[in-house]
Each structure stands twice: as C-alpha cells, then as structure tokens.
Design a protein around this motif. Sequence first.
Motif, PDB file in Angstrom:
ATOM      1  N   ALA A  11      -7.449   6.375   0.492  1.00  0.00           N
ATOM      2  CA  ALA A  11      -7.463   5.510  -0.694  1.00  0.00           C
ATOM      3  C   ALA A  11      -8.347   4.308  -0.415  1.00  0.00           C
ATOM      4  CB  ALA A  11      -6.036   5.082  -1.027  1.00  0.00           C
ATOM      5  N   GLY A  12      -8.348   3.358  -1.344  1.00  0.00           N
ATOM      6  CA  GLY A  12      -9.182   2.156  -1.196  1.00  0.00           C
ATOM      7  C   GLY A  12     -10.431   2.280  -2.048  1.00  0.00           C
TER       8      GLY A  12
ATOM      9  N   GLU B 204      -7.099   5.338  -6.472  1.00  0.00           N
ATOM     10  CA  GLU B 204      -7.363   4.970  -5.084  1.00  0.00           C
ATOM     11  C   GLU B 204      -7.356   3.474  -4.766  1.00  0.00           C
ATOM     12  OE1 GLU B 204     -11.240   6.784  -5.000  1.00  0.00           O
ATOM     13  OE2 GLU B 204     -12.106   5.187  -6.222  1.00  0.00           O
TER      14      GLU B 204
ATOM     15  N   LEU C 132      -1.715   7.620   5.655  1.00  0.00           N
ATOM     16  CA  LEU C 132      -2.418   6.934   4.569  1.00  0.00           C
ATOM     17  C   LEU C 132      -3.577   6.144   5.178  1.00  0.00           C
ATOM     18  CD1 LEU C 132      -2.601   5.992   1.595  1.00  0.00           C
ATOM     19  CD2 LEU C 132      -1.002   4.156   2.176  1.00  0.00           C
TER      20      LEU C 132
ATOM     21  N   LEU D 274      -3.537   0.746  -5.028  1.00  0.00           N
ATOM     22  CA  LEU D 274      -2.265   0.966  -4.332  1.00  0.00           C
ATOM     23  C   LEU D 274      -1.537  -0.350  -4.053  1.00  0.00           C
ATOM     24  CD1 LEU D 274      -3.331   3.820  -4.055  1.00  0.00           C
ATOM     25  CD2 LEU D 274      -2.824   3.761  -1.631  1.00  0.00           C
TER      26      LEU D 274
ATOM     27  N   GLY E 115     -10.676  -0.215   2.576  1.00  0.00           N
ATOM     28  CA  GLY E 115     -11.085  -1.394   1.826  1.00  0.00           C
ATOM     29  C   GLY E 115     -12.294  -1.996   2.517  1.00  0.00           C
TER      30      GLY E 115
ATOM     31  N   ASN F 270      -6.340   3.616   4.161  1.00  0.00           N
ATOM     32  CA  ASN F 270      -6.827   2.756   3.085  1.00  0.00           C
ATOM     33  C   ASN F 270      -8.168   2.144   3.481  1.00  0.00           C
ATOM     34  OD1 ASN F 270      -6.102   1.588   0.409  1.00  0.00           O
ATOM     35  ND2 ASN F 270      -6.527  -0.296   1.548  1.00  0.00           N
TER      36      ASN F 270
ATOM     37  N   LEU G 122       0.851  -1.211   0.000  1.00  0.00           N
ATOM     38  CA  LEU G 122       0.000   0.000   0.000  1.00  0.00           C
ATOM     39  C   LEU G 122       0.877   1.248   0.000  1.00  0.00           C
ATOM     40  CD1 LEU G 122      -2.796  -0.941   2.599  1.00  0.00           C
ATOM     41  CD2 LEU G 122      -3.091  -0.616   0.132  1.00  0.00           C
TER      42      LEU G 122
ATOM     43  N   ALA H 251       1.284   3.964  -2.935  1.00  0.00           N
ATOM     44  CA  ALA H 251       0.933   5.377  -2.699  1.00  0.00           C
ATOM     45  C   ALA H 251       2.107   6.288  -3.046  1.00  0.00           C
ATOM     46  CB  ALA H 251       0.529   5.573  -1.236  1.00  0.00           C
TER      47      ALA H 251
END
Length: 413
Positions: free
Chosen positions: A317-318, A351, A182, A354, A186, A184, A144, A148
């Motif tokens: 992100a994600g 997004e 960061l 990553l 998910g 993420n 990840l 990124a």
Amino acid sequence: MDLQDDVSNQQNSERGSQISHLALDIGGSLVKLVYFSRNNDSRRDDDNEQRSRNECLGVSDSDTCQPFLDGRLHFAKFETSKINDCLEFICSKKLHLGGFQDCTAPSSENICVKATGGGAYKFADLFKEKLGICFDKEDEMDCLVTGANFLLKTVHQEAFTYLDGQKEFVQIDHNDLYPYLLVNIGSGVSMIKVDGDGKFERVSGTNLGGGTFWGLGRLLTKCKNFDELLELSHQGNNRVIDMLVGDIYGGTEYAKIGLSATTIASSFGKAISDNKELEDYKAEDISRSLLRMISNNIGQISYLNALRFGLKRIIFAGFFIRGQAYTMDTISVAVHYWSNGEAKAMFLRHEGFLGALGAFRSYEKQSLDGLMVHKIVQKNPSSISSAGDKSCCSLNSDSKNENENSGCSVYGM
Ligand SMILES: Nc1ncnc2c1ncn2[C@@H]1O[C@H](COP(=O)(O)OP(=O)(O)OP(=O)(O)O)[C@@H](O)[C@H]1O
Ligand SMILES: CC(C)(CO)[C@@H](O)C(=O)NCCC(=O)O
C-alpha cells in the motif's frame, strides 16, 4: 454514471449533508484526509440520488441504508509542502467544525480532530493557530493496520494481484486473513507483520521509498510534479541506463546461477561506462530505471521479511504505487521471482488512505455519534463512495476507470 455526474451528485448531496469526523494522516510527502458526510433525512432529492446511484452501481434498493445511516466517506490529498492548501480546504468546507454545524458550536479550543503520521506532531501548532483545533494523535502504525484490516474485511473487491498486465481481484476469507505482511510505501517504507486487529509488529523498513523515487527523479529529470515523472516512465527504456547481465556477459545469460541476459545486474550501471552526461540521457529512461530500481528493491526486501516470518501474503500500500501497472508488475515479479512463486504480492484499491482511514476508525472506537461506519459499509458499499472536490471515485469496483479508484479523489493537486 460518469465521473462528472458523480461530482455533481456529490455537490448536491453535500449541500444536504452533515459533514463530520474529519481524520488526517500527515506524512512526509502527502496529507491525506478522510471525512464522513451524512445525508439529511429530510431531503427526498438526496434519497432519489442515492437510489439512482445505487442502481448505477448495481446495488438493489433492499441493500440501501436506512436514511439515518446514509452517508459517504470522502477522500482528499494534498502535498505536505503545500499544507496551507489543506488548511484552506478544511476551512472552506468547515470540516473542522463538522458535526456541530447545526448545533451550538463548541468553543474552538474544544475541537479535537483525529490525526496520525509525523505531521500530527510537526504541524500541531499550525493547525491550532490557523484553525483553532487540536490533534488527537493516533499511532501511525496502528492506523495503517486498522485501515488495511478495515478495507480488507469490509470493502468488496479491495485487494487484487497484478502480474503480466493482469489484474485479478482476490476474495479474502475473513477467517483466513492473518497473518500477512503489510508493506506501506510512502516517503519511506514500513513493513508490518499483521496478526489480527491491533495485533502487529513493525518488522522492518527501508529508507529507499516513494520519497527517494520522487526526490531523485525530480533532480535528475527536472519534472515538476510526481504524475509527470510517472507519465515519463511509461515511455522510457531502462536498458539504456541499467547494466544488464548480458552487458557484462557479452550478450549471454549466466545460466549456472539462474540469471538471464536481461536481468538487471546493476541499476544505473551503464552510466559509469558510457561517456555521457546527464543531459545525454532521456528523462523517460531515467524515470523508468528509477521506478524499476525502487520497486525491485522494495519487492525484494519485502520477500525477505515474508520469508523471515513464513508469510505467504504480502500486501502493498502507500501512495507510491498509485495504481501504476509498471510499479505493481515490478513488485509482483520481484516477489514471485525471489519466492519461487510461493509468496503473493497484493495491492489495494485505496492504497494511499490506510492511515487516514485508521485514524477515522478510531472515532468509532470512542463510539462518537454512533457512527457505525462498519455497518454502513457492510449494508451498502456504495454509501461509502469516496469523493473529493474535483474528482470523485467509488469504493465499489464498478467505476469505469479503475485507475481513478486507485488514485482516488484528488483535491488541490
Ligand atoms: N501527487 C503526488 N505528490 C507527491 N508524491 C506523490 C504524489 N502521488 C504519489 N506520490 C508518491 O507517494 C509518496 C507518498 O506516499 P504516502 O502519502 O503514502 O506517504 P507519506 O505518508 O507522505 O510518507 P511517510 O509515511 O513516509 O511519512 C511520495 O513520496 C511519492 O512517491
Ligand atoms: C518514518 C516513517 C515511519 C514515517 O512514516 C516512514 O517514512 C518509514 O517507515 N521510513 C523508513 C525508515 C526505516 O525503517 O528505515
């Protein structure tokens, strides 16, 4: 250049290209795939296609890669619950044999593919059995962060802020990139303090993530797919279900502690007092409340972790985000609100990829085949235009529909 043109360019160019370096990120909800195709040097048609593509994208010929560096990164995703579709896709395109198609293929037991995410463990036997490949496992958090940093350092107009419906690209100075948080999002959420390449610590996480939104949303609305649930949220009104400060305070604010009448006091709180059953609520309103609840909560926990480590920049992100205006707005407002404007929420156009990009980059660490993706990207951003099979997008910002970039290429969904 419209999307369709690019798809046919893509198909033509795949015919004359050599596919290699498949990398997988197999998560709790989605499998993400990245692979590289290098155009054949000898195909002048492809050179011309590349040239016209560059012209469309405003990339001058002088920026174009040398043919031997010429290639593209492709992106695709599948639902993890439909892992067989992913296996079929890999098999149909011979992605697992990539790089060896024109040479003597090695015996399949020697073929190793970079893979990350929990599924790299869970599905290792299945991939071995069905495709005869083994996974070279890469750590999920490592991937990840690598993904990124790669996007932030090499892809033009990758990071942006989103507030009050305004999207603004952020040009990040490479020397001023770290530290950042960061986040993420998910199925679950990981929060990682990033201090440099390979220098990071997972400082927190929450189990209220994208899987929660999709899981609860599916049960409560009977939606058949994630996009349908998101679509519904556009038309919904969360105030029908959420209990606002004004609902508790007789229509007024609670000024003393800074709460406006419209602040959500309790997500889904109205459902306790209304004499209503689930069927009495509109699916749109449920979806909207749910999206707001999850996004708000993640925004708040992220801010608290940023505060904990004195971080001003939070990068989200994600695949939960999906370039959704409402999601990004809610997260941004939460970060802005809680930090009194001190911290900034940022989003990435790629997004959801990553982890897969990080796994892909780990080939480079082993300097396989002199891939030099980093150089390719820097010389010519268009050369890592991303494409799946059914739709296609570019890592450049010149695409007509930016949301398509955020959603990126989709195959089989
Ligand atoms: N087409 C889709 N189908 C299912 N979920 C989707 C889809 N598009 C977006 N999502 C959202 O994205 C989430 C998955 O995001 P992502 O792929 O980044 O995580 P993951 O790798 O599957 O999860 P984890 O890292 O926790 O194992 C889902 O839980 C859902 O909220
Ligand atoms: C378990 C992982 C890392 C798998 O990607 C992710 O879903 C996650 O970060 N979940 C949140 C777990 C927690 O920290 O509560």
